[in-house]
Each structure stands twice: as structure tokens, then as C-alpha cells.
Design a protein around this motif. Structure first.
Motif, PDB file in Angstrom:
ATOM      1  N   GLN A  15     -72.078 -10.092   6.287  1.00 13.83           N
ATOM      2  CA  GLN A  15     -71.669 -10.965   7.378  1.00 13.83           C
ATOM      3  C   GLN A  15     -70.152 -11.000   7.517  1.00 13.83           C
ATOM      4  OE1 GLN A  15     -73.726 -12.547   9.691  1.00 13.83           O
ATOM      5  NE2 GLN A  15     -71.736 -12.742  10.666  1.00 13.83           N
ATOM      6  N   GLU A  16     -69.450 -11.034   6.373  1.00 17.34           N
ATOM      7  CA  GLU A  16     -67.985 -11.024   6.417  1.00 17.34           C
ATOM      8  C   GLU A  16     -67.480  -9.734   7.051  1.00 17.34           C
ATOM      9  OE1 GLU A  16     -64.144 -12.802   5.418  1.00 17.34           O
ATOM     10  OE2 GLU A  16     -66.174 -13.523   5.743  1.00 17.34           O
ATOM     11  N   GLU A  17     -68.116  -8.638   6.694  1.00 17.08           N
ATOM     12  CA  GLU A  17     -67.748  -7.347   7.276  1.00 17.08           C
ATOM     13  C   GLU A  17     -67.929  -7.360   8.793  1.00 17.08           C
ATOM     14  OE1 GLU A  17     -69.647  -2.929   7.042  1.00 17.08           O
ATOM     15  OE2 GLU A  17     -69.345  -3.909   5.090  1.00 17.08           O
ATOM     16  N   LYS A  18     -69.036  -7.947   9.248  1.00 18.23           N
ATOM     17  CA  LYS A  18     -69.301  -8.033  10.696  1.00 18.23           C
ATOM     18  C   LYS A  18     -68.286  -8.938  11.393  1.00 18.23           C
ATOM     19  CE  LYS A  18     -74.313  -7.242  10.492  1.00 18.23           C
ATOM     20  NZ  LYS A  18     -75.654  -7.865  10.678  1.00 18.23           N
ATOM     21  N   ASP A  19     -67.964 -10.053  10.742  1.00 18.71           N
ATOM     22  CA  ASP A  19     -66.979 -10.984  11.330  1.00 18.71           C
ATOM     23  C   ASP A  19     -65.618 -10.306  11.498  1.00 18.71           C
ATOM     24  OD1 ASP A  19     -68.927 -12.904  11.336  1.00 18.71           O
ATOM     25  OD2 ASP A  19     -68.004 -14.192   9.818  1.00 18.71           O
ATOM     26  N   ILE A  20     -65.219  -9.562  10.474  1.00 16.10           N
ATOM     27  CA  ILE A  20     -63.930  -8.882  10.537  1.00 16.10           C
ATOM     28  C   ILE A  20     -63.939  -7.828  11.641  1.00 16.10           C
ATOM     29  CG2 ILE A  20     -62.353  -7.345   9.286  1.00 16.10           C
ATOM     30  CD1 ILE A  20     -63.161  -8.884   6.724  1.00 16.10           C
ATOM     31  N   LYS A  21     -65.051  -7.127  11.765  1.00 19.85           N
ATOM     32  CA  LYS A  21     -65.169  -6.128  12.833  1.00 19.85           C
ATOM     33  C   LYS A  21     -65.028  -6.781  14.205  1.00 19.85           C
ATOM     34  CE  LYS A  21     -67.997  -2.195  14.288  1.00 19.85           C
ATOM     35  NZ  LYS A  21     -69.189  -1.366  13.977  1.00 19.85           N
ATOM     36  N   THR A  22     -65.635  -7.951  14.355  1.00 23.11           N
ATOM     37  CA  THR A  22     -65.514  -8.694  15.613  1.00 23.11           C
ATOM     38  C   THR A  22     -64.066  -9.084  15.878  1.00 23.11           C
ATOM     39  OG1 THR A  22     -67.761  -9.567  15.400  1.00 23.11           O
ATOM     40  CG2 THR A  22     -66.276 -10.739  16.885  1.00 23.11           C
ATOM     41  N   LEU A  23     -63.372  -9.553  14.844  1.00 20.95           N
ATOM     42  CA  LEU A  23     -61.958  -9.908  14.994  1.00 20.95           C
ATOM     43  C   LEU A  23     -61.137  -8.693  15.406  1.00 20.95           C
ATOM     44  CD1 LEU A  23     -61.390 -12.225  11.884  1.00 20.95           C
ATOM     45  CD2 LEU A  23     -61.189 -12.910  14.276  1.00 20.95           C
ATOM     46  N   VAL A  24     -61.386  -7.562  14.766  1.00 19.92           N
ATOM     47  CA  VAL A  24     -60.664  -6.327  15.094  1.00 19.92           C
ATOM     48  C   VAL A  24     -60.875  -5.963  16.559  1.00 19.92           C
ATOM     49  CG1 VAL A  24     -60.552  -3.839  14.668  1.00 19.92           C
ATOM     50  CG2 VAL A  24     -60.693  -5.428  12.734  1.00 19.92           C
ATOM     51  N   ASN A  25     -62.105  -6.145  17.031  1.00 17.36           N
ATOM     52  CA  ASN A  25     -62.433  -5.763  18.412  1.00 17.36           C
ATOM     53  C   ASN A  25     -61.878  -6.717  19.464  1.00 17.36           C
ATOM     54  OD1 ASN A  25     -63.811  -3.481  17.570  1.00 17.36           O
ATOM     55  ND2 ASN A  25     -65.804  -4.503  17.483  1.00 17.36           N
ATOM     56  N   GLN A  26     -61.323  -7.853  19.033  1.00 21.68           N
ATOM     57  CA  GLN A  26     -60.712  -8.779  20.005  1.00 21.68           C
ATOM     58  C   GLN A  26     -59.404  -8.225  20.561  1.00 21.68           C
ATOM     59  OE1 GLN A  26     -62.348 -11.792  20.910  1.00 21.68           O
ATOM     60  NE2 GLN A  26     -63.919 -10.766  19.672  1.00 21.68           N
ATOM     61  N   GLY A  27     -58.802  -7.283  19.837  1.00 20.76           N
ATOM     62  CA  GLY A  27     -57.581  -6.654  20.334  1.00 20.76           C
ATOM     63  C   GLY A  27     -56.348  -7.535  20.291  1.00 20.76           C
ATOM     64  N   PHE A  28     -56.209  -8.331  19.250  1.00 18.08           N
ATOM     65  CA  PHE A  28     -55.028  -9.189  19.134  1.00 18.08           C
ATOM     66  C   PHE A  28     -53.769  -8.323  19.028  1.00 18.08           C
ATOM     67  CE2 PHE A  28     -58.435 -11.919  17.328  1.00 18.08           C
ATOM     68  CZ  PHE A  28     -58.364 -12.926  18.273  1.00 18.08           C
ATOM     69  N   ASN A  29     -52.638  -8.899  19.436  1.00 20.18           N
ATOM     70  CA  ASN A  29     -51.413  -8.090  19.475  1.00 20.18           C
ATOM     71  C   ASN A  29     -50.617  -8.121  18.173  1.00 20.18           C
ATOM     72  OD1 ASN A  29     -50.112 -10.565  19.491  1.00 20.18           O
ATOM     73  ND2 ASN A  29     -49.495 -10.468  21.642  1.00 20.18           N
ATOM     74  N   PHE A  30     -51.187  -8.682  17.106  1.00 15.66           N
ATOM     75  CA  PHE A  30     -50.540  -8.589  15.795  1.00 15.66           C
ATOM     76  C   PHE A  30     -51.286  -7.544  14.959  1.00 15.66           C
ATOM     77  CE2 PHE A  30     -53.403 -12.335  15.759  1.00 15.66           C
ATOM     78  CZ  PHE A  30     -54.327 -11.926  14.806  1.00 15.66           C
ATOM     79  N   ASP A  31     -50.606  -7.016  13.949  1.00 13.80           N
ATOM     80  CA  ASP A  31     -51.242  -6.056  13.045  1.00 13.80           C
ATOM     81  C   ASP A  31     -52.283  -6.778  12.204  1.00 13.80           C
ATOM     82  OD1 ASP A  31     -49.707  -3.887  13.869  1.00 13.80           O
ATOM     83  OD2 ASP A  31     -48.116  -4.318  12.428  1.00 13.80           O
ATOM     84  N   MET A  32     -53.458  -6.160  12.049  1.00 15.94           N
ATOM     85  CA  MET A  32     -54.539  -6.753  11.274  1.00 15.94           C
ATOM     86  C   MET A  32     -54.776  -5.950   9.998  1.00 15.94           C
ATOM     87  SD  MET A  32     -57.206  -8.032  14.207  1.00 15.94           S
ATOM     88  CE  MET A  32     -56.799  -6.789  15.435  1.00 15.94           C
ATOM     89  N   LEU A  33     -54.969  -6.663   8.914  1.00 18.05           N
ATOM     90  CA  LEU A  33     -55.024  -6.053   7.592  1.00 18.05           C
ATOM     91  C   LEU A  33     -56.219  -6.601   6.821  1.00 18.05           C
ATOM     92  CD1 LEU A  33     -52.992  -4.435   5.519  1.00 18.05           C
ATOM     93  CD2 LEU A  33     -52.509  -6.744   4.700  1.00 18.05           C
TER      94      LEU A  33
END
Length: 369
Positions: free
Chosen positions: A51-69
Motif C-alpha cells: 500500500q505504501e508503494e502504491k501511495d508513493i506511486k500516486t504521489l509521483v504521478n501528481q507531478g509536483f514541481n519539487f524533486d521527489m525522493l
């Protein structure tokens, strides 16, 4: 040299005991971090669960303008879990102190060998690979130097110095960062403070002064045990003490701090630096009189810089000036002599209540004259 903050509220912040963010809350936190002007954010540990992996994938797909790590242990499974999220940046953490290594039955040779394997793997799947020196504050300096040297040879761009148990002080932090800044001038240095002894903000500022490129922070200092360095405090201290702007919109900082307080269910002290409810409140007559002439007489910074304003509390320590000012705010205008007559009654009422008095109680005192 560019210096900036890396927010880890969604990773190390959520590691605080009993704290869980829903996906909706994670997205809102990320949106608010973007609005603040954060440069980079650590958005989770994919290996925690599917579930955490899926949540992070969703966050990545939001396209925020800061670098995600993403954060990962030095294992193949952690690195591949991070890869599946689609994140482009990874930080691989290795324990480097004798006490941490002994706890997992490993030694220095294991660290250096595993580093080569894990960095080789990660370099094939991520645009950016950083490494963390877990418990760097208690590591053997000779080994820590070898660790960073090996990482540099392997093409690592950034090393995180973690004060994992919050044992450092500003002097030792400055000495450590300055030493490695001199030894590895081309390596980006990152500092990760914990607040076990109440020095996370001061230690982070010392790291900046010593030449650290980036500082890890969380909103409200949320994190394990006593927490991490609070974003709002480090950003404000850099701006008002170092005269250095880290690009954070402090005027809107209270919104995200209040939100994190709500969703984490971790109550923040009313006198917490920068964002506490009472940090711009004054009762002392001497202070209030001077503040009416110049707000900066008893403030380290203009309260408006962090979305606040000076507030006068009427109580035992009040003077005539603040009482008259409070009354004027209610449309009641008294002379200085009248103010002197009412002041003893104000002090007596506050003393009997063992707390300040509100506007209605002050108004009643006037009506009873």
C-alpha cells in the motif's frame, strides 16, 4: 553554493510513533509543501508495504514541481520497491557506527562491499543516487572518511550525515561538516538532525554555516522520539539569524503547521518557536508600552513575516498602556488618569483567577466604576 531544505514529513515525520497519514492527507501535505516553495521532499519508504508503494506511486504521478525522493535500506528488495513507484531519486541508507553495525551483525567490510553492489544497482534505475550515513554522529571518523571516499569513487552525488539519536551540538556539527566540506569539496553534503537534546534547529543552522548543501526538516519537527528539525524553525532561523533566504514562504507557514498538527494528532506547544499560538503575545506593561511605539522592540522578527501580529494579554503584569489599548479596541476611550485607576482592579481580578482576563471581563470592570 545553493543551500536548501529537504522536507521529510512524509517519511521520517510519519515514522513518529502512532502517526499515520491517509493517501488523501499525503497528497494535501505535498500540495502545501509545493505552495511553501520546498525544493525537495522525501515522500516515503516503499518497502514498508504494498500500500505504501502504491501511495508513493500516486504521489509521483501528481507531478509536483519539487524533486521527489524515496528512502531505502541497502537491500535489493528496497531498491526495487522504490523503482516500481516511478520515483527518479533514491537515498540508500547504511549504518556506519559500531553500535548500529553490531546490532545487525555487520562490519565495515560489509558496508563498503554492499555499497558498491547497491549503488551499482540503483544507478541503473534512478537519475539520482544519494547515500545516508546512519548514526554518523557516533561513527569512527576514519571509517566515515573511507565510506564517503568510496561513495565518491562510485559516482554518488550526495551524502547524508544523520545525527540519528540527536547527540550532537552546534559546535560538533560545525566541526564535522566543515571537515568533510574541506575533504570532499565536490560532494553535496546533507545534514539530518534529531531533537533528542533540543538542539535540532541549532545543529541544522550550524550545518548551514559550515557549508552543508541541504538540511532535512519536517513540519512541526514531527518525527521519531523528540522529533526532527522543524522546517518552520530552520527556515526562520536562517532568514532572521543568518540573513539567508531558503526560499520558504513563511507568511503562509501556519496553514501547513496547523494541518500537520491535526492529521498527526500531535499537539504543538502554544509557545513553540515561530508558529506557536502565543509566541507574539505580551502581558508585561514595559514590553507592551514599547511595542505600541515600535513592534520590533520585543520581537526577533516582524510577526507579519510569519503571518502573525502582536497580541496584548491583559493580566497581573499589565500596564496602563496595554489596558487603554485593549479598551480602545472595543471603542472605549479612557484618559491615562482613568487608566491608572482601573489598573489595580485589573491586576486583582487576574490574580484571583490565576490567569489573564478577557475583553468582556475588562469591559465589566469599567462598567462597575
Amino acid at each position: 553554493m545553493k543551500q536548501y531544505l529537504i522536507d521529510t514529513t512524509l517519511r521520517d515525520g510519519e515514522q513518529a510513533a502512532g502517526v499515520i497519514f491517509s493517501l488523501k492527507e499525503k497528497i494535501r501535505i505535498a500540495q502545501m509543501l509545493e505552495e511553501l516553495g520546498i525544493h525537495e521532499a522525501e515522500i516515503g519508504t516503499p518497502a514498508i508495504s504494498i500500500q505504501e508503494e502504491k501511495d508513493i506511486k500516486t504521489l509521483v504521478n501528481q507531478g509536483f514541481n519539487f524533486d521527489m525522493l524515496c528512502w531505502a535500506r541497502a537491500t535489493v528488495s528496497d531498491i526495487m520497491a522504490a523503482k516500481r513507484t516511478g520515483v527518479k531519486r533514491i537515498s540508500i541508507s547504511f549504518p556506519v557506527s559500531d553500535i548500529q553495525l553490531a546490532a545487525i551483525g555487520k562490519d565495515y567490510d560489509w558496508v563498503l562491499t554492499q555499497m558498491e553492489t547497491m549503488i551499482g544497482l540503483a544507478s541503473n534505475h534512478f537519475e539520482f543516487v544519494g547515500i545516508g550515513a546512519q548514526d554518523a554522529s557516533r561513527a569512527n571518523p576514519n571509517f566515515l572518511r573511507s565510506y564517503i571516499s568510496k561513495a565518491s569513487c562510485l559516482g554518488v552525488k550526495r551524502v547524508r550525515f544523520a545525527d540519528t539519536v540527536g547527540i550532537m551540538n552546534p559546535f560538533s556539527v560545525h566541526e564535522m561538516i566543515a571537515t568533510y566540506r574541506n575533504l570532499f569539496p565536490m560532494m553535496d553534503l546533507e545534514f539530518h538532525a534529531h531533537n533528542d537534546l533540543g538542539m535540532a534547529t541549532a545543529n541544522s543552522i550550524a550545518a548551514l554555516q559550515a557549508g552543508c548543501n541541504s538540511i532535512d526538516v519536517t513540519i512541526n519537527g514531527l518525527g521519531e522520539r523528540a522529533g526532527n528539525a522543524p522546517l518552520e524553525e530552520v527556515a526562520a532561523a536562517a532568514k532572521f539569524s543568518l540573513n539567508q533566504n531558503l526560499g520558504i514562504d513563511l507568511k503562509n507557514i501556519n496553514n501547513i503547521c496547523s494541518y500537520i498538527e491535526e492529521v498527526s494528532q500531535r499537539k504543538v506547544s502554544q509557545t513553540k518557536p515561530v508558529t506557536g499560538e502565543l509566541i507574539t503575545s505580551h502581558e508585561s506593561g514595559i514590553h507592551c508600552r514599547s511595542i505600541l511605539n515600535n513592534p520590533m522592540t520585543y520581537h526577533a522578527f516582524d510577526p507579519g513575516e510569519v503571518g502573525k501580529k502582536s497580541q496584548f494579554v491583559i493580566g497581573k503584569h499589565s500596564g496602563v498602556a496595554s489596558v487603554l489599548d485593549a479598551l480602545a479596541g472595543m471603542g472605549i476611550h479612557l484618559s491615562a488618569e482613568e487608566g491608572k485607576k482601573i489598573l489595580p482592579k485589573v491586576k486583582k481580578l487576574a490574580s484571583s483567577k490565576k490567569q489573564s482576563i478577557d475583553k468582556n471581563e475588562l469591559k465589566e470592570l469599567i462598567l462597575k466604576q
